[in-house]
Design a protein around this motif. Structure first.
Motif, PDB file in Angstrom:
ATOM      1  N   LEU A 171       1.264  -3.029  83.260  1.00 54.32           N
ATOM      2  CA  LEU A 171      -0.002  -3.203  83.977  1.00 54.32           C
ATOM      3  C   LEU A 171      -1.002  -2.086  83.679  1.00 54.32           C
ATOM      4  O   LEU A 171      -2.202  -2.348  83.545  1.00 54.32           O
ATOM      5  N   LEU A 172      -0.520  -0.846  83.593  1.00 54.43           N
ATOM      6  CA  LEU A 172      -1.452   0.253  83.312  1.00 54.43           C
ATOM      7  C   LEU A 172      -2.112   0.054  81.954  1.00 54.43           C
ATOM      8  O   LEU A 172      -3.336   0.215  81.817  1.00 54.43           O
ATOM      9  N   TYR A 173      -1.325  -0.311  80.963  1.00 50.00           N
ATOM     10  CA  TYR A 173      -1.877  -0.549  79.624  1.00 50.00           C
ATOM     11  C   TYR A 173      -2.851  -1.723  79.643  1.00 50.00           C
ATOM     12  O   TYR A 173      -3.940  -1.662  79.048  1.00 50.00           O
ATOM     13  N   LEU A 174      -2.502  -2.790  80.357  1.00 53.69           N
ATOM     14  CA  LEU A 174      -3.378  -3.960  80.429  1.00 53.69           C
ATOM     15  C   LEU A 174      -4.694  -3.618  81.129  1.00 53.69           C
ATOM     16  O   LEU A 174      -5.757  -4.110  80.734  1.00 53.69           O
ATOM     17  N   MET A 175      -4.635  -2.761  82.153  1.00 58.54           N
ATOM     18  CA  MET A 175      -5.866  -2.376  82.843  1.00 58.54           C
ATOM     19  C   MET A 175      -6.785  -1.577  81.918  1.00 58.54           C
ATOM     20  O   MET A 175      -8.010  -1.736  81.961  1.00 58.54           O
ATOM     21  N   THR A 176      -6.203  -0.722  81.086  1.00 52.00           N
ATOM     22  CA  THR A 176      -7.041   0.045  80.153  1.00 52.00           C
ATOM     23  C   THR A 176      -7.673  -0.876  79.116  1.00 52.00           C
ATOM     24  O   THR A 176      -8.826  -0.660  78.706  1.00 52.00           O
ATOM     25  N   LEU A 177      -6.944  -1.912  78.704  1.00 49.61           N
ATOM     26  CA  LEU A 177      -7.509  -2.872  77.748  1.00 49.61           C
ATOM     27  C   LEU A 177      -8.650  -3.663  78.384  1.00 49.61           C
ATOM     28  O   LEU A 177      -9.703  -3.863  77.766  1.00 49.61           O
ATOM     29  N   ILE A 178      -8.446  -4.121  79.607  1.00 52.13           N
ATOM     30  CA  ILE A 178      -9.497  -4.880  80.298  1.00 52.13           C
ATOM     31  C   ILE A 178     -10.718  -3.995  80.523  1.00 52.13           C
ATOM     32  O   ILE A 178     -11.861  -4.430  80.340  1.00 52.13           O
ATOM     33  N   HIS A 179     -10.480  -2.751  80.897  1.00 49.70           N
ATOM     34  CA  HIS A 179     -11.587  -1.819  81.146  1.00 49.70           C
ATOM     35  C   HIS A 179     -12.423  -1.599  79.893  1.00 49.70           C
ATOM     36  O   HIS A 179     -13.646  -1.416  79.978  1.00 49.70           O
ATOM     37  N   SER A 180     -11.770  -1.639  78.734  1.00 51.14           N
ATOM     38  CA  SER A 180     -12.488  -1.429  77.473  1.00 51.14           C
ATOM     39  C   SER A 180     -12.987  -2.736  76.865  1.00 51.14           C
ATOM     40  O   SER A 180     -13.542  -2.739  75.764  1.00 51.14           O
ATOM     41  N   GLY A 181     -12.781  -3.861  77.564  1.00 52.67           N
ATOM     42  CA  GLY A 181     -13.319  -5.135  77.110  1.00 52.67           C
ATOM     43  C   GLY A 181     -12.442  -5.913  76.156  1.00 52.67           C
ATOM     44  O   GLY A 181     -12.896  -6.904  75.569  1.00 52.67           O
ATOM     45  N   ASN A 182     -11.184  -5.519  75.992  1.00 55.02           N
ATOM     46  CA  ASN A 182     -10.277  -6.209  75.064  1.00 55.02           C
ATOM     47  C   ASN A 182      -9.489  -7.314  75.779  1.00 55.02           C
ATOM     48  O   ASN A 182      -8.255  -7.314  75.803  1.00 55.02           O
TER      49      ASN A 182
END
Length: 334
Positions: free
Chosen positions: A149-160
């Motif tokens: 989840l932490l990795y997915l949140m960073t991806l969503i935050h960066s627009g990926n």
């Protein structure tokens, strides 16, 4: 010194020393916020574990998970909340291995060493990762995050978002079972997929249906809680069996209406069968987080509002039962 007295002394010393180093304390954690990061020290008998995550990570996750009320809670919830994200481990500091060691060490000096090491690691980390918005966690060092989840949140935050959807698709193909679940059919990946695809036409329809279901769940939860509200004892637990009375009134009204309007038993039996399935699902499913959230929301209402919900809920139930009996009376009379 008793065990309770010893623990109190340790907690007090840890709080005092932690404050001197910029940390706040809540139960077994000490935490601080710097440069958009949340740093948290988790203390156990064996070690003090220092973790880090961007401050936006929990906010974004709670928004996706529809737990926005967590954003208004104390900062410590990001460290020990049930729906808080795990962080990347920066270091693990060995602490007391044996309680008999307490007689041979200076407790304050010990905590000084722990917090000094923690601040050193934080400074080193910030030199390498000055911008929280561009931080990407090292998943090999993330503490217990099977759903990533932490990795997915960073991806969503960066627009990926597309990469997120690909990761979820692969996880589904590998039969991954998410740790966070809502009811029988939804989990954390369900909510994340819905979030990433929220701008599509069909997803707008799906979101509208989802919002409608939330409204139904909220209405039902408030009605049941209102029916169980005890005016003489505000702190008394609510009786969940009142929900059966509420649902029973709706069921009876549907069955009697179908019998009278369609002059057929078939539709009535279909409705009854669906209701039995519904009851079975309620019995076997886990607690729906939406119901738990709405129960907490109801409990925070003023007493006057609770009284209003009680009166309205019981009035609706009584009217539905009267309506059903009137239908039965006129149907048998004809």
């Amino acid at each position: 010194m008793t065990s309770k007295e010893l623990q109190k002394m340790l907690d007090t010393t840890r709080r005092d020393v932690g404050r001197e180093h910029g940390f706040r304390q809540s139960s077994y954690i000490n935490f601080k916020v710097e440069n958009g990061y949340f740093f948290c020290l988790y203390f156990s008998l064996e070690e003090a574990r220092l973790e880090v995550k961007p401050m936006y990570a929990d906010d974004l996750w709670w928004e996706i998970w529809e737990a926005n009320e967590n954003m208004r809670e104390p900062l410590s919830l990001r460290g020990k909340g049930a729906y808080a994200l795990s962080g990347q481990v920066l270091t693990k500091i060995a602490i007391f291995g044996d309680r008999r060691d307490f007689d041979n060490i200076d407790i304050r000096q010990f905590y000084e060493r722990v917090f000094n090491e923690a601040n050193t690691e934080i400074e080193r980390f910030l030199l390498l990762n000055p911008d929280a918005d561009s931080f990407v966690p090292d998943e090999s060092r993330t503490y217990h995050d099977p759903d990533r989840l932490l990795y997915l949140m960073t991806l969503i935050h960066s627009g990926n978002n597309q990469e997120v959807l690909s990761i979820i698709k692969e996880a589904r193909q590998n039969k991954h079972r998410c740790e966070f679940r809502s009811g029988l059919f939804e989990d954390s990946y369900t909510y994340i997929r819905r979030w990433c695809k929220r701008d599509g036409f069909f997803n707008n329809i799906g979101r509208s249906i989802h919002n409608l279901m939330n409204l139904i769940v909220k209405t039902k939860t408030f009605a049941v809680m209102g029916m169980g509200f005890n005016i003489s004892n505000h702190n008394k637990l609510y009786n969940p069996h009142n929900g059966r009375i509420f649902e029973g009134s709706i069921l009876l009204a549907l069955i009697t209406s179908s019998l009278y309007l369609f002059d057929s038993y078939d539709l009535a039996w279909i409705i009854l069968a669906l209701y039995i399935v519904r009851v079975f699902i309620i019995l076997i499913k886990r607690s729906d987080k939406r119901e738990l959230r709405y129960e907490a929301e109801y409990m925070s209402l003023p007493i006057t509002n609770k009284r209003k919900f009680k009166i309205i809920s019981w009035a609706i139930v009584i009217l539905l039962y009267l309506y059903s009996f009137c239908i039965i009376f006129y149907a048998t009379k004809d």
